[in-house]
Design a protein around this motif. Structure first.
Motif, PDB file in Angstrom:
ATOM      1  N   ARG A   1       0.825  -1.204   0.000  1.00 65.64           N
ATOM      2  CA  ARG A   1       0.000   0.000   0.000  1.00 65.64           C
ATOM      3  C   ARG A   1       0.863   1.260   0.000  1.00 65.64           C
ATOM      4  NH1 ARG A   1      -4.058  -0.068   4.776  1.00 65.64           N
ATOM      5  NH2 ARG A   1      -4.692   1.884   3.759  1.00 65.64           N
ATOM      6  N   LEU A   2       1.896   1.248   0.824  1.00 65.95           N
ATOM      7  CA  LEU A   2       2.783   2.403   0.867  1.00 65.95           C
ATOM      8  C   LEU A   2       3.547   2.569  -0.448  1.00 65.95           C
ATOM      9  CD1 LEU A   2       4.185   2.216   4.498  1.00 65.95           C
ATOM     10  CD2 LEU A   2       2.817   4.049   3.525  1.00 65.95           C
ATOM     11  N   ALA A   3       4.014   1.474  -1.018  1.00 63.90           N
ATOM     12  CA  ALA A   3       4.748   1.553  -2.282  1.00 63.90           C
ATOM     13  C   ALA A   3       3.865   2.110  -3.393  1.00 63.90           C
ATOM     14  CB  ALA A   3       5.278   0.171  -2.662  1.00 63.90           C
ATOM     15  N   ARG A   4       2.637   1.632  -3.483  1.00 64.19           N
ATOM     16  CA  ARG A   4       1.702   2.149  -4.494  1.00 64.19           C
ATOM     17  C   ARG A   4       1.444   3.634  -4.277  1.00 64.19           C
ATOM     18  NH1 ARG A   4      -1.762  -0.947  -7.567  1.00 64.19           N
ATOM     19  NH2 ARG A   4      -3.435   0.544  -7.180  1.00 64.19           N
ATOM     20  N   PHE A   5       1.312   4.024  -3.021  1.00 64.38           N
ATOM     21  CA  PHE A   5       1.052   5.432  -2.699  1.00 64.38           C
ATOM     22  C   PHE A   5       2.220   6.308  -3.143  1.00 64.38           C
ATOM     23  CE2 PHE A   5       1.452   8.888   0.500  1.00 64.38           C
ATOM     24  CZ  PHE A   5       0.319   9.613   0.140  1.00 64.38           C
ATOM     25  N   PHE A   6       3.448   5.936  -2.789  1.00 63.86           N
ATOM     26  CA  PHE A   6       4.613   6.735  -3.160  1.00 63.86           C
ATOM     27  C   PHE A   6       4.822   6.758  -4.671  1.00 63.86           C
ATOM     28  CE2 PHE A   6       6.315   5.375   1.200  1.00 63.86           C
ATOM     29  CZ  PHE A   6       5.769   6.497   1.807  1.00 63.86           C
ATOM     30  N   TYR A   7       4.638   5.606  -5.308  1.00 59.53           N
ATOM     31  CA  TYR A   7       4.819   5.523  -6.754  1.00 59.53           C
ATOM     32  C   TYR A   7       3.796   6.390  -7.483  1.00 59.53           C
ATOM     33  CZ  TYR A   7       4.877   3.364 -11.418  1.00 59.53           C
ATOM     34  OH  TYR A   7       4.935   3.144 -12.772  1.00 59.53           O
ATOM     35  N   GLY A   8       2.523   6.257  -7.100  1.00 59.76           N
ATOM     36  CA  GLY A   8       1.472   7.038  -7.744  1.00 59.76           C
ATOM     37  C   GLY A   8       1.637   8.524  -7.524  1.00 59.76           C
ATOM     38  N   LEU A   9       2.026   8.906  -6.308  1.00 57.30           N
ATOM     39  CA  LEU A   9       2.196  10.326  -6.006  1.00 57.30           C
ATOM     40  C   LEU A   9       3.397  10.907  -6.750  1.00 57.30           C
ATOM     41  CD1 LEU A   9       0.736  12.420  -4.348  1.00 57.30           C
ATOM     42  CD2 LEU A   9       2.194  11.862  -2.404  1.00 57.30           C
ATOM     43  N   TYR A  10       4.460  10.130  -6.864  1.00 60.23           N
ATOM     44  CA  TYR A  10       5.642  10.547  -7.631  1.00 60.23           C
ATOM     45  C   TYR A  10       5.245  10.883  -9.070  1.00 60.23           C
ATOM     46  CZ  TYR A  10      10.152   9.983 -10.081  1.00 60.23           C
ATOM     47  OH  TYR A  10      11.265  10.162 -10.878  1.00 60.23           O
ATOM     48  N   LEU A  11       4.489  10.010  -9.709  1.00 62.74           N
ATOM     49  CA  LEU A  11       4.099  10.230 -11.097  1.00 62.74           C
ATOM     50  C   LEU A  11       3.071  11.356 -11.224  1.00 62.74           C
ATOM     51  CD1 LEU A  11       3.824   6.583 -12.487  1.00 62.74           C
ATOM     52  CD2 LEU A  11       5.720   8.194 -12.722  1.00 62.74           C
ATOM     53  N   ALA A  12       2.122  11.399 -10.303  1.00 64.37           N
ATOM     54  CA  ALA A  12       1.065  12.408 -10.388  1.00 64.37           C
ATOM     55  C   ALA A  12       1.611  13.816 -10.215  1.00 64.37           C
ATOM     56  CB  ALA A  12      -0.008  12.129  -9.339  1.00 64.37           C
ATOM     57  N   ARG A  13       2.593  13.982  -9.315  1.00 67.20           N
ATOM     58  CA  ARG A  13       3.120  15.310  -9.026  1.00 67.20           C
ATOM     59  C   ARG A  13       4.378  15.634  -9.834  1.00 67.20           C
ATOM     60  NH1 ARG A  13       4.621  17.187  -4.281  1.00 67.20           N
ATOM     61  NH2 ARG A  13       3.311  19.036  -4.418  1.00 67.20           N
ATOM     62  N   GLY A  14       4.963  14.616 -10.473  1.00 68.08           N
ATOM     63  CA  GLY A  14       6.154  14.854 -11.266  1.00 68.08           C
ATOM     64  C   GLY A  14       7.351  15.252 -10.437  1.00 68.08           C
ATOM     65  N   SER A  15       7.419  14.754  -9.207  1.00 65.19           N
ATOM     66  CA  SER A  15       8.521  15.118  -8.319  1.00 65.19           C
ATOM     67  C   SER A  15       8.863  13.949  -7.416  1.00 65.19           C
ATOM     68  CB  SER A  15       8.114  16.321  -7.450  1.00 65.19           C
ATOM     69  OG  SER A  15       9.102  16.591  -6.460  1.00 65.19           O
ATOM     70  N   GLU A  16      10.180  13.773  -7.175  1.00 63.98           N
ATOM     71  CA  GLU A  16      10.598  12.707  -6.262  1.00 63.98           C
ATOM     72  C   GLU A  16      10.458  13.128  -4.800  1.00 63.98           C
ATOM     73  OE1 GLU A  16      14.220  15.259  -6.875  1.00 63.98           O
ATOM     74  OE2 GLU A  16      12.592  14.445  -8.127  1.00 63.98           O
ATOM     75  N   ARG A  17      10.227  14.407  -4.541  1.00 60.58           N
ATOM     76  CA  ARG A  17      10.083  14.915  -3.170  1.00 60.58           C
ATOM     77  C   ARG A  17       8.603  15.004  -2.829  1.00 60.58           C
ATOM     78  NH1 ARG A  17      15.364  16.471  -2.356  1.00 60.58           N
ATOM     79  NH2 ARG A  17      14.926  16.951  -0.180  1.00 60.58           N
ATOM     80  N   LEU A  18       8.197  14.270  -1.805  1.00 64.98           N
ATOM     81  CA  LEU A  18       6.793  14.193  -1.400  1.00 64.98           C
ATOM     82  C   LEU A  18       6.655  14.838  -0.027  1.00 64.98           C
ATOM     83  CD1 LEU A  18       6.229  10.471  -2.466  1.00 64.98           C
ATOM     84  CD2 LEU A  18       6.060  12.542  -3.871  1.00 64.98           C
ATOM     85  N   PRO A  19       6.004  16.000   0.065  1.00 66.70           N
ATOM     86  CA  PRO A  19       6.005  16.792   1.306  1.00 66.70           C
ATOM     87  C   PRO A  19       5.013  16.270   2.342  1.00 66.70           C
ATOM     88  CG  PRO A  19       4.717  17.906  -0.367  1.00 66.70           C
ATOM     89  CD  PRO A  19       5.284  16.675  -1.027  1.00 66.70           C
ATOM     90  N   LEU A  20       5.284  15.070   2.861  1.00 65.17           N
ATOM     91  CA  LEU A  20       4.375  14.442   3.826  1.00 65.17           C
ATOM     92  C   LEU A  20       5.171  13.842   4.979  1.00 65.17           C
ATOM     93  CD1 LEU A  20       2.095  12.519   1.305  1.00 65.17           C
ATOM     94  CD2 LEU A  20       1.419  14.519   2.639  1.00 65.17           C
TER      95      LEU A  20
END
Length: 235
Positions: A158-177
């Motif tokens: 679940r966490l991997a899918r979340f990070f992967y999807g957010l990376y692609l959706a936002r176009g950034s490797e930095r996720l401010p969470l």
């Protein structure tokens, strides 16, 4: 063997509880019909049972949409960023607001009254109608996907899918969470999130600190999303 391309990855983008649309051009011809507003961080936009008199288009910033219990407990349903809309489900469903909506990052938004939505936007601006339907669809998919993932996936997946999807959706490797933010979004205990992220860091997939996650190997993360969770990745 069929080789997967970056386009294949985007087309199969995991659905994550962060709603954002990079292309807001469909709204450009209709902005003059709205009222520009600004919200500072921690401002409460709406509370449950507030009457619905308008919808909002978020041009910049981030808001949190949370369900609230009668005793004051909250569970974050999703975060909304630029291009997302607020209030269309309540307006079209003829219901008061059901959620607690708070500003996370300073926002610029446009407010459109009920009359403008029904008499101007929907009949005369088809691109706006498509945008509103897209927003409603995104919210439906977020909620149904959360139920499916809780039922069928392990915590690391679940966490991997979340990070992967957010990376692609936002176009950034930095996720401010923060770890607490992620636990709130996915319905997981913060300690469980922290332990799993630590395992992902040991595997070279991520880096993290108190307030940010950094994806260090998107290819390995994409592979992990589709594989059975190894024993040493369990929290």
């Amino acid at each position: 063997m069929v080789m997967r391309t970056h386009a294949d990855e985007v087309n199969q983008l995991p659905i994550v509880p962060w709603i954002e649309f990079r292309d807001q051009s469909g709204w450009n011809d209709a902005l003059h019909l709205g009222r520009k507003v600004t919200w500072n961080a921690r401002f409460v936009v709406q509370r449950p049972e507030d009457a619905v008199a308008s919808i909002f288009l978020l041009r910049s910033g981030t808001i949190k949409v949370a369900a609230a219990s009668e005793t004051g407990l909250q569970r974050t349903l999703w975060l909304s960023g630029p291009g997302s809309t607020l209030g269309e489900a309540a307006m079209f469903g003829h219901h008061p607001y059901m959620h607690h909506i708070t500003v996370i990052e300073p926002c610029v938004a446009y407010e459109f009254s009920r009359r403008v939505v029904l008499e101007e936007l929907l009949p005369r601006h088809p691109a706006v109608s498509v945008a509103l339907i897209s927003n409603l669809a995104a919210k439906c998919y977020v909620m149904s996907t959360q139920v499916e993932e809780i039922t069928f996936l392990s915590v690391p997946q679940r966490l991997a899918r979340f990070f992967y999807g957010l990376y692609l959706a936002r176009g950034s490797e930095r996720l401010p969470l923060s770890h607490a933010d992620i636990g709130d979004l996915l319905g997981l205990h913060r300690v469980t999130v922290s332990r799993t992220i630590s395992a992902m860091k040991r595997a070279g997939l991520l880096e993290s600190d108190t307030h940010e996650i950094v994806v260090t190997d998107i290819t390995a993360l994409a592979t992990f999303v589709t594989e059975t969770t190894p024993q040493d990745m369990r929290p």
